[in-house]
Design an enzyme around this catalytic site. Structure first.
Site, PDB file in Angstrom:
ATOM      1  N   TYR A  72       0.837  -1.205   0.000  1.00 21.52           N
ATOM      2  CA  TYR A  72       0.000   0.000   0.000  1.00 21.52           C
ATOM      3  C   TYR A  72       0.869   1.252   0.000  1.00 21.52           C
ATOM      4  O   TYR A  72       0.568   2.232  -0.661  1.00 21.52           O
ATOM      5  CB  TYR A  72      -0.939   0.008   1.209  1.00 21.52           C
ATOM      6  CG  TYR A  72      -1.966   1.110   1.132  1.00 21.52           C
ATOM      7  CD1 TYR A  72      -3.184   0.902   0.496  1.00 21.52           C
ATOM      8  CD2 TYR A  72      -1.697   2.372   1.663  1.00 21.52           C
ATOM      9  CE1 TYR A  72      -4.111   1.917   0.379  1.00 21.52           C
ATOM     10  CE2 TYR A  72      -2.622   3.403   1.547  1.00 21.52           C
ATOM     11  CZ  TYR A  72      -3.830   3.180   0.915  1.00 21.52           C
ATOM     12  OH  TYR A  72      -4.748   4.184   0.799  1.00 21.52           O
ATOM     13  N   PHE A 124      -7.440  19.443 -26.235  1.00 21.93           N
ATOM     14  CA  PHE A 124      -7.859  18.045 -26.180  1.00 21.93           C
ATOM     15  C   PHE A 124      -9.072  17.997 -25.255  1.00 21.93           C
ATOM     16  O   PHE A 124      -9.154  18.754 -24.288  1.00 21.93           O
ATOM     17  CB  PHE A 124      -6.747  17.097 -25.708  1.00 21.93           C
ATOM     18  CG  PHE A 124      -7.245  15.689 -25.737  1.00 21.93           C
ATOM     19  CD1 PHE A 124      -7.466  15.052 -26.942  1.00 21.93           C
ATOM     20  CD2 PHE A 124      -7.590  15.020 -24.570  1.00 21.93           C
ATOM     21  CE1 PHE A 124      -8.028  13.782 -26.993  1.00 21.93           C
ATOM     22  CE2 PHE A 124      -8.140  13.746 -24.618  1.00 21.93           C
ATOM     23  CZ  PHE A 124      -8.363  13.122 -25.834  1.00 21.93           C
ATOM     24  N   THR A 125      -9.985  17.077 -25.552  1.00 15.39           N
ATOM     25  CA  THR A 125     -11.298  17.068 -24.883  1.00 15.39           C
ATOM     26  C   THR A 125     -11.200  17.083 -23.349  1.00 15.39           C
ATOM     27  O   THR A 125     -11.750  17.974 -22.704  1.00 15.39           O
ATOM     28  CB  THR A 125     -12.107  15.843 -25.348  1.00 15.39           C
ATOM     29  OG1 THR A 125     -11.313  14.673 -25.136  1.00 15.39           O
ATOM     30  CG2 THR A 125     -12.459  15.959 -26.825  1.00 15.39           C
ATOM     31  N   ASP A 216       1.694  18.447 -22.249  1.00 17.56           N
ATOM     32  CA  ASP A 216       0.883  17.238 -22.295  1.00 17.56           C
ATOM     33  C   ASP A 216       1.761  16.236 -23.040  1.00 17.56           C
ATOM     34  O   ASP A 216       1.902  16.287 -24.258  1.00 17.56           O
ATOM     35  CB  ASP A 216      -0.430  17.496 -23.027  1.00 17.56           C
ATOM     36  CG  ASP A 216      -1.263  16.222 -23.141  1.00 17.56           C
ATOM     37  OD1 ASP A 216      -0.701  15.123 -22.983  1.00 17.56           O
ATOM     38  OD2 ASP A 216      -2.476  16.326 -23.401  1.00 17.56           O
ATOM     39  N   LYS A 259      -0.652   5.713 -23.834  1.00 17.32           N
ATOM     40  CA  LYS A 259      -0.159   5.903 -25.201  1.00 17.32           C
ATOM     41  C   LYS A 259       1.340   5.572 -25.235  1.00 17.32           C
ATOM     42  O   LYS A 259       1.722   4.427 -25.359  1.00 17.32           O
ATOM     43  CB  LYS A 259      -0.422   7.334 -25.690  1.00 17.32           C
ATOM     44  CG  LYS A 259      -1.868   7.588 -26.081  1.00 17.32           C
ATOM     45  CD  LYS A 259      -2.722   7.871 -24.890  1.00 17.32           C
ATOM     46  CE  LYS A 259      -4.053   8.502 -25.210  1.00 17.32           C
ATOM     47  NZ  LYS A 259      -4.844   8.698 -23.978  1.00 17.32           N
ATOM     48  N   ARG A 383     -13.946  13.066 -34.824  1.00 14.25           N
ATOM     49  CA  ARG A 383     -13.244  14.173 -34.179  1.00 14.25           C
ATOM     50  C   ARG A 383     -13.649  15.436 -34.928  1.00 14.25           C
ATOM     51  O   ARG A 383     -12.932  15.947 -35.767  1.00 14.25           O
ATOM     52  CB  ARG A 383     -11.725  13.984 -34.219  1.00 14.25           C
ATOM     53  CG  ARG A 383     -11.222  12.841 -33.356  1.00 14.25           C
ATOM     54  CD  ARG A 383     -10.974  13.164 -31.901  1.00 14.25           C
ATOM     55  NE  ARG A 383     -12.076  12.995 -30.995  1.00 14.25           N
ATOM     56  CZ  ARG A 383     -11.953  12.695 -29.693  1.00 14.25           C
ATOM     57  NH1 ARG A 383     -10.768  12.485 -29.157  1.00 14.25           N
ATOM     58  NH2 ARG A 383     -12.996  12.618 -28.909  1.00 14.25           N
ATOM     59  N   PHE A 449     -19.375  13.318 -26.913  1.00 15.08           N
ATOM     60  CA  PHE A 449     -19.095  12.318 -27.953  1.00 15.08           C
ATOM     61  C   PHE A 449     -19.110  10.887 -27.422  1.00 15.08           C
ATOM     62  O   PHE A 449     -19.369   9.955 -28.164  1.00 15.08           O
ATOM     63  CB  PHE A 449     -17.745  12.617 -28.621  1.00 15.08           C
ATOM     64  CG  PHE A 449     -16.611  12.729 -27.629  1.00 15.08           C
ATOM     65  CD1 PHE A 449     -16.368  13.936 -26.989  1.00 15.08           C
ATOM     66  CD2 PHE A 449     -15.821  11.639 -27.329  1.00 15.08           C
ATOM     67  CE1 PHE A 449     -15.338  14.047 -26.053  1.00 15.08           C
ATOM     68  CE2 PHE A 449     -14.788  11.740 -26.411  1.00 15.08           C
ATOM     69  CZ  PHE A 449     -14.552  12.942 -25.769  1.00 15.08           C
TER      70      PHE A 449
HETATM   71  N1  F0G Z   1      -4.048  14.326 -23.700  1.00 13.15           N
HETATM   72  C1  F0G Z   1      -4.103  13.834 -24.946  1.00 13.15           C
HETATM   73  C2  F0G Z   1      -3.380  14.530 -26.047  1.00 13.15           C
HETATM   74  C3  F0G Z   1      -4.840  12.669 -25.196  1.00 13.15           C
HETATM   75  O1  F0G Z   1      -4.896  12.185 -26.435  1.00 13.15           O
HETATM   76  C4  F0G Z   1      -5.517  12.023 -24.137  1.00 13.15           C
HETATM   77  C5  F0G Z   1      -6.321  10.834 -24.360  1.00 13.15           C
HETATM   78  C6  F0G Z   1      -5.426  12.582 -22.841  1.00 13.15           C
HETATM   79  C7  F0G Z   1      -4.672  13.730 -22.672  1.00 13.15           C
HETATM   80  C8  F0G Z   1      -6.131  11.989 -21.661  1.00 13.15           C
HETATM   81  O2  F0G Z   1      -5.528  10.810 -21.263  1.00 13.15           O
HETATM   82  O3  F0G Z   1      -7.260   9.053 -21.709  1.00 13.15           O
HETATM   83  O4  F0G Z   1      -5.315   8.622 -20.204  1.00 13.15           O
HETATM   84  O5  F0G Z   1      -7.136  10.112 -19.479  1.00 13.15           O
HETATM   85  N2  F0G Z   1      -6.665  10.472 -25.514  1.00 13.15           N
HETATM   86  C9  F0G Z   1      -7.415   9.293 -25.853  1.00 13.15           C
HETATM   87  C10 F0G Z   1      -7.663   9.275 -27.334  1.00 13.15           C
HETATM   88  C11 F0G Z   1      -8.642   9.066 -25.056  1.00 13.15           C
HETATM   89  O6  F0G Z   1      -8.377   8.370 -27.799  1.00 13.15           O
HETATM   90  O7  F0G Z   1      -7.143  10.124 -28.053  1.00 13.15           O
HETATM   91  P1  F0G Z   1      -6.362   9.583 -20.634  1.00 13.15           P
END
Ligand code: F0G
Length: 457
Positions: A72, A124-125, A216, A259, A383, A449
């Site tokens: 832990y 980014f979303t 990022d 990623k 997208r 989305f």
């Molecule tokens: N920043 C970027 C550029 C991303 O592409 C993503 C995730 C995140 C942050 C957030 O990271 O998913 O680990 O919480 N992208 C995925 C995609 C979901 O399909 O492009 P996460």
């Protein structure tokens, strides 16, 4: 005959694939509300929805899972991860999180005050959602060319426009800008890289005004590969050397390990500032877990520490990016409009031009993603206007880019799979006029989305 680099691995474990009949696919997409996020995985033949968490781990990473320390507190696996991040990224403090957005949550809560501005090279979303949830105002400072899918001559389309950035500083004042968020690479622009020169200039301008630079880092290894292959003076540098220089122009980063750390789950926030690190630790215990595991199990931290080193292998990253290019070039040669230059993790089809008979309110990218699935069992992602969401006043945002993303998971598919994808989309393009637009049936309030539902017009 097409020539390509052989896979720099051989396959030790396989996962059988099945394809449904066309009638079954038609039923599946209808049940999913014409949203590829709502399909079941077993309904999909080749899954190009995302490169996030869909990676194939190596035998070495799987072995690491068995060695994961599940204590832990004070897990050895945490220290392996911390050492890897210090060594490769150069940051001293590491806070593990369950995935990238966990790190974005911590960072946004620590640094953003209501009414602050956060410039970034496109949105980014989830990153923008966290900024806005904390009262921040996102400002796009990417170069104009990034919004133009035809500008194939711009090799670093992810670059920050320094004039736009400086104009924002002059307009609102540096004290209202807690940090600039620089994504390497820029997902929503098509996986486009940022040059080393630009990273350096952004850092210098930021330091002049006392503004922090946060990367990022999600696809930073792909960015490093593009610097090595496109930027003068970096041809002979290793991926690791390039990463170290890139991150020397940042005060910290958020990372989605799903990623470029080649794992299925995990992420981290990395910082050099001790006071910020303390604040992050007091939040991480509320949202994720003890600072020595954050949102991760010991075994997942172990796999991520190993993935960070595997990603530095030049043959790995070359094969990864070249696979994406191979698919993109086949589509482009058949006249299919795609974002140029081809990016690091995905091929982005320009749905506006593919379905030029539809207007943006008829959701061309959403409609095209659904049509690709029905035609071939290949799952892709919208997208465009659906992903862009609504602004503060509730009005739809109309992004310039209306794209369908064909995202390549790392080490998962072979060139033969990519040939199937290319052939299917090329034949669909020949019957594109039969594809109709979509209208909304259900729309959730945030990150719409993921769960929106549609039906054909
Ligand atoms: N920043 C970027 C550029 C991303 O592409 C993503 C995730 C995140 C942050 C957030 O990271 O998913 O680990 O919480 N992208 C995925 C995609 C979901 O399909 O492009 P996460």
């Amino acid at each position: 005959m097409k020539r390509y680099m052989p896979e720099p691995y051989r396959i030790k474990s396989v996962e059988p694939l099945k394809i449904l009949s066309r009638k079954e696919r038609e039923e599946a997409i209808k049940r999913a509300g014409y949203n590829t996020f709502l399909l079941r995985s077993k309904e999909v033949y080749i899954d190009l929805l995302t490169d996030s968490g869909t990676n194939a781990m190596s035998d070495n990473q799987w072995a690491g899972l068995m060695l994961g320390d599940e204590a832990y507190a004070g897990s050895e696996s945490f220290f392996h991860l911390e050492e890897a991040v210090r060594d490769v990224f150069g940051f001293h403090y590491v806070v593990p999180t369950h995935q990238g957005r966990g790190a974005e949550n911590l960072l946004s809560q620590i640094l953003i005050k209501p009414g602050n501005y956060i410039p970034s090279n496109m949105y980014f979303t989830t990153t923008r959602a966290h900024m806005e949830l904390n009262g921040g105002i996102f400002v796009d400072v990417i170069i104009d060319e990034a919004h133009d899918p035809t500008r194939s001559d711009v090799l670093f389309k992810g670059n920050v426009d320094l004039d736009k950035y400086e104009a924002l500083i002059n307009k609102v004042g540096a004290e209202k800008i807690p940090y600039i968020c620089v994504a390497v690479t820029v997902n929503m622009a098509g996986g486009q890289p940022v040059s080393m020169e630009n990273l350096k200039q952004v850092y210098e301008l930021s330091k002049k005004h006392g503004i922090r630079v946060i990367f990022d880092a999600t696809r930073c290894v792909e960015n490093a590969y593009f610097i090595k292959s496109r930027e003068k003076g970096y041809e002979d540098r290793t991926i690791k050397e390039i990463l170290r220089e890139m991150f020397s122009y940042a005060d910290g980063c958020t990372m989605s390990g799903k990623k470029d750390c080649i794992v299925n789950i995990g992420g981290f926030l990395a910082l050099n500032d001790e006071e910020l690190y303390r604040k992050a630790c007091s939040l991480v215990v509320v949202y994720e877990g003890m600072p020595t595991y954050g949102g991760m199990s010991g075994r997942d931290m172990e796999a991520m520490a190993r993935g960070i080193y595997e990603a530095l292998d030049y043959n790995y990253i070359k094969h990864r990016v070249e696979q994406v290019r191979y698919l993109g070039e086949q589509l482009a040669e058949a006249g299919i409009p795609i974002v140029q230059p081809i990016g690091g993790h995905a091929v982005f089809i320009d749905a506006r031009r593919f379905l030029s008979h539809l207007v943006q309110d008829q959701l061309p990218a959403q409609a095209l993603a659904a049509a690709i699935y029905v035609d071939s069992g290949v799952r892709t992602m919208e997208r465009g206007i659906v992903s862009a969401g609504r602004d503060k006043d509730g009005k739809n945002r109309y992004p310039k880019l209306e794209l369908v993303r064909l995202t390549i998971p790392r080490r998962v598919y072979t060139y033969a799979h990519l040939d199937y994808v290319a052939d299917s989309i090329i034949s669909l393009y020949q019957n594109k006029n039969a594809i109709t637009g979509l209208k909304w049936v259900y729309e959730p309030p945030v990150l719409r989305f993921f769960t929106s539902r549609f039906e054909p017009i």
